[in-house]
Design an enzyme around this catalytic site. Sequence first.
Site, mmCIF file in Angstrom:
data_model
loop_
_atom_site.group_PDB
_atom_site.id
_atom_site.type_symbol
_atom_site.label_atom_id
_atom_site.label_comp_id
_atom_site.label_asym_id
_atom_site.label_seq_id
_atom_site.Cartn_x
_atom_site.Cartn_y
_atom_site.Cartn_z
ATOM 1 N N ASN A 24 18.131 50.985 -44.250
ATOM 2 C CA ASN A 24 17.630 50.330 -43.035
ATOM 3 C C ASN A 24 16.464 51.064 -42.380
ATOM 4 O O ASN A 24 15.643 50.452 -41.694
ATOM 5 C CB ASN A 24 18.766 50.104 -42.030
ATOM 6 C CG ASN A 24 19.401 51.382 -41.554
ATOM 7 O OD1 ASN A 24 19.542 52.340 -42.311
ATOM 8 N ND2 ASN A 24 19.802 51.414 -40.297
ATOM 9 N N GLU B 187 26.189 60.838 -40.474
ATOM 10 C CA GLU B 187 25.942 59.929 -39.356
ATOM 11 C C GLU B 187 26.213 58.513 -39.848
ATOM 12 O O GLU B 187 25.674 58.093 -40.873
ATOM 13 C CB GLU B 187 24.514 60.082 -38.835
ATOM 14 C CG GLU B 187 24.244 61.441 -38.218
ATOM 15 C CD GLU B 187 25.187 61.809 -37.091
ATOM 16 O OE1 GLU B 187 25.735 60.890 -36.448
ATOM 17 O OE2 GLU B 187 25.421 63.002 -36.865
ATOM 18 N N CYS C 98 21.904 51.387 -36.772
ATOM 19 C CA CYS C 98 23.187 51.916 -36.311
ATOM 20 C C CYS C 98 23.221 52.033 -34.791
ATOM 21 O O CYS C 98 24.293 52.092 -34.198
ATOM 22 C CB CYS C 98 23.471 53.262 -36.964
ATOM 23 S SG CYS C 98 22.177 54.499 -36.727
#
Length: 482
Positions: free
Chosen positions: A151, A249, A283
């Site tokens: 992404n 993460e 995110c």
Amino acid sequence: MPPASGIYVDGEWVESSTGETTGVEDPATGETVGEIHVASASDAERAIEAAVGAQAEWAATPGPERGAILRRTGELLAERKDGVAETLTREEGKTLAEASGEVQRAVDIFHYYGEKAREIGGTVKAASSSEKRLRTEKEPLGTVSLITPWNYPIAIPAWKLAPALATGNTAVLKPATVAPGPSRAIVECLAEAGLPAGVANYVTGSGSELGPVLTEHEDVDGVSFTGSTVVGTGVYQSAAADMKRVQCEMGGKNPTVVAPSADFEAAVEAVGAGAFGVTGQACTACSRAVVHEDVYDEFVSAVADYAESLTVGSGLDDVDMGPHVTADELESTLEYVDIARDEGATLVTGGGRPSDDDAAAGHFVEPTVFADVESDMRIAREEVFGPVLAVIEVSDLDEAIAVANDVEFGLSASIFTQDLSETHAFTDRVEAGVAKVNEKTTGLELHVPFGGYKGSSTNTYREQGDAAIDFFTSTKTVYLNY
């Protein structure tokens, strides 16, 4: 179509040992825009061996010299910015403006750590004797594996690679296979900037094939991963089994609280941009608007108008929102739309695929807003990773904070208010690694720590800024008596 991109091992671009390639698809058109070699576990092992072989010499290279290579890498990347941004859009789908901003972010990261390499050192402390000196030193971990998602296919590789190299580590980078081109550009620029052979290596292929080698190999000293919570949890457990340093993460379910005193137009703009920017595939995307009852109805109407004003299409055209990266991601978002309807949420706008013929070949979805969402609904609790906003009504700040915290994630959260007491109550009590006031949940400064709480992170080390230096180094305490 360009020839298949190889893997980069010990300073050379080579074919993978499998001889297999796989296509890279433009999510807006379905056209194959590139091919990559599918590396095997043995290829990953060769890359690790090359990194280990280069580590001692690279660690001994003076920090300013390492920094000069990183700065030159940033300069070379800046010269190629337009082309790399177009590659990013063709592979990942985000708009050209978003892609250009992301490439610039990578440029800035390499410039930042190019300068940080000059000051990586330690501290001097007072000793208990007049004939003693006491100091600390930072030393590189050794060889690290870097596993990055699709992404942000250039920003995230940059913010892992740059501090890893600045601190004297060698690395093996594995990008996501659906958008590998931008990270390849980083490796090309590093090589052109004079990075010694073996210091940075690059393998493309299946995570299930390469992941166990990159996380479990005995010569890997640290692992940095960004991706889903499910995969990240497995990476952490695998890498930590032999006490490697690990940083993961992962996902988010990020809220924006809108108080009655908020600058209303600014709140609508920030929630809309946070929810629908980069097609919601971040995110830190805002997936929940937690809105006070006094402004709830007005907010639902305004944010729906915002969503309906957005144009959807190929990121290479003058549009506001591009496609999902893959058919699977699109299908997942549409499934969540059905789930939300079944649970009783009210679909205010969007919820389907655009009707125009130009969108038929791509993975497009409409910006979507749901109202009448309860905090126990799946649409309010699970990460959708698409342009879907759930609007939840609350009666006061205490309820808003409770709703914001009532999920398994804790990455980014924001509040819009003009009340200083509400500002402090929110930032003190919200369970998130990033807390913002009068700002969208997306967007990060590169010189401050980034990471989350709960299921959003392994809660070990943060990324970016000095926090990244801490992750990629070990501290040695030196006692010098004379």
